[in-house]
Design a protein around this motif. Structure first.
Motif, PDB file in Angstrom:
ATOM      1  N   UNK A 152       0.419  11.821  -2.598  1.00 37.50           N
ATOM      2  CA  UNK A 152       0.472  13.275  -2.809  1.00 37.50           C
ATOM      3  C   UNK A 152       1.475  13.608  -3.903  1.00 37.50           C
ATOM      4  N   UNK A 153       2.613  12.939  -3.897  1.00 44.07           N
ATOM      5  CA  UNK A 153       3.635  13.183  -4.915  1.00 44.07           C
ATOM      6  C   UNK A 153       3.117  12.819  -6.306  1.00 44.07           C
ATOM      7  N   UNK A 154       2.428  11.695  -6.418  1.00 47.72           N
ATOM      8  CA  UNK A 154       1.860  11.292  -7.712  1.00 47.72           C
ATOM      9  C   UNK A 154       0.799  12.283  -8.160  1.00 47.72           C
ATOM     10  N   UNK A 155      -0.063  12.711  -7.225  1.00 49.39           N
ATOM     11  CA  UNK A 155      -1.112  13.678  -7.565  1.00 49.39           C
ATOM     12  C   UNK A 155      -0.492  14.977  -8.065  1.00 49.39           C
ATOM     13  N   UNK A 156       0.556  15.439  -7.381  1.00 48.08           N
ATOM     14  CA  UNK A 156       1.218  16.679  -7.786  1.00 48.08           C
ATOM     15  C   UNK A 156       1.820  16.570  -9.182  1.00 48.08           C
ATOM     16  N   UNK A 157       2.386  15.420  -9.507  1.00 47.68           N
ATOM     17  CA  UNK A 157       2.946  15.214 -10.847  1.00 47.68           C
ATOM     18  C   UNK A 157       1.852  15.249 -11.907  1.00 47.68           C
ATOM     19  N   UNK A 158       0.730  14.626 -11.596  1.00 48.58           N
ATOM     20  CA  UNK A 158      -0.394  14.620 -12.538  1.00 48.58           C
ATOM     21  C   UNK A 158      -0.917  16.036 -12.743  1.00 48.58           C
TER      22      UNK A 158
ATOM     23  N   UNK B 178       0.844  -1.188   0.000  1.00 51.37           N
ATOM     24  CA  UNK B 178       0.000   0.000   0.000  1.00 51.37           C
ATOM     25  C   UNK B 178       0.890   1.252   0.000  1.00 51.37           C
ATOM     26  N   UNK B 179       0.496   2.212  -0.794  1.00 53.83           N
ATOM     27  CA  UNK B 179       1.280   3.440  -0.901  1.00 53.83           C
ATOM     28  C   UNK B 179       1.008   4.351   0.290  1.00 53.83           C
ATOM     29  N   UNK B 180       2.015   5.078   0.653  1.00 57.33           N
ATOM     30  CA  UNK B 180       1.841   6.010   1.758  1.00 57.33           C
ATOM     31  C   UNK B 180       1.160   7.275   1.271  1.00 57.33           C
ATOM     32  N   UNK B 181       0.706   8.046   2.219  1.00 54.02           N
ATOM     33  CA  UNK B 181       0.031   9.308   1.889  1.00 54.02           C
ATOM     34  C   UNK B 181       0.971  10.241   1.126  1.00 54.02           C
ATOM     35  N   UNK B 182       2.257  10.262   1.511  1.00 54.69           N
ATOM     36  CA  UNK B 182       3.227  11.113   0.827  1.00 54.69           C
ATOM     37  C   UNK B 182       3.433  10.682  -0.626  1.00 54.69           C
TER      38      UNK B 182
END
Length: 63
Positions: free
Chosen positions: A8-14, A1-5
């Motif tokens: 967030x990093x993936x969302x920011x890249x998108x 499972x991915x961490x919250x950080x």
């Protein structure tokens, strides 16, 4: 499972990619003197690319 950080990093890249795509689209439409075609209130409308902001920014820190 991915961490919250990581999420967030993936969302920011998108979001950064979407902002860059928007910027390039407006730039391209201005260069070709071609309208942006969008749906507004369920209707297809054309917008002059000079009538839209050249960049947009998503408000980060939500969620």
């Amino acid at each position: 499972m991915e961490t919250k950080d990581q999420l967030k990093e993936e969302r920011d890249k998108i979001v950064n990619g979407l902002e860059e795509a928007y910027r390039k689209l407006v730039e391209f439409k201005k260069a070709k003197n071609s309208p942006l075609v969008v749906v507004r209130n369920g209707k297809i409308v054309e917008i002059d690319p000079y009538d839209v902001p050249p960049t947009i920014s998503y408000k980060r820190g939500q969620g």
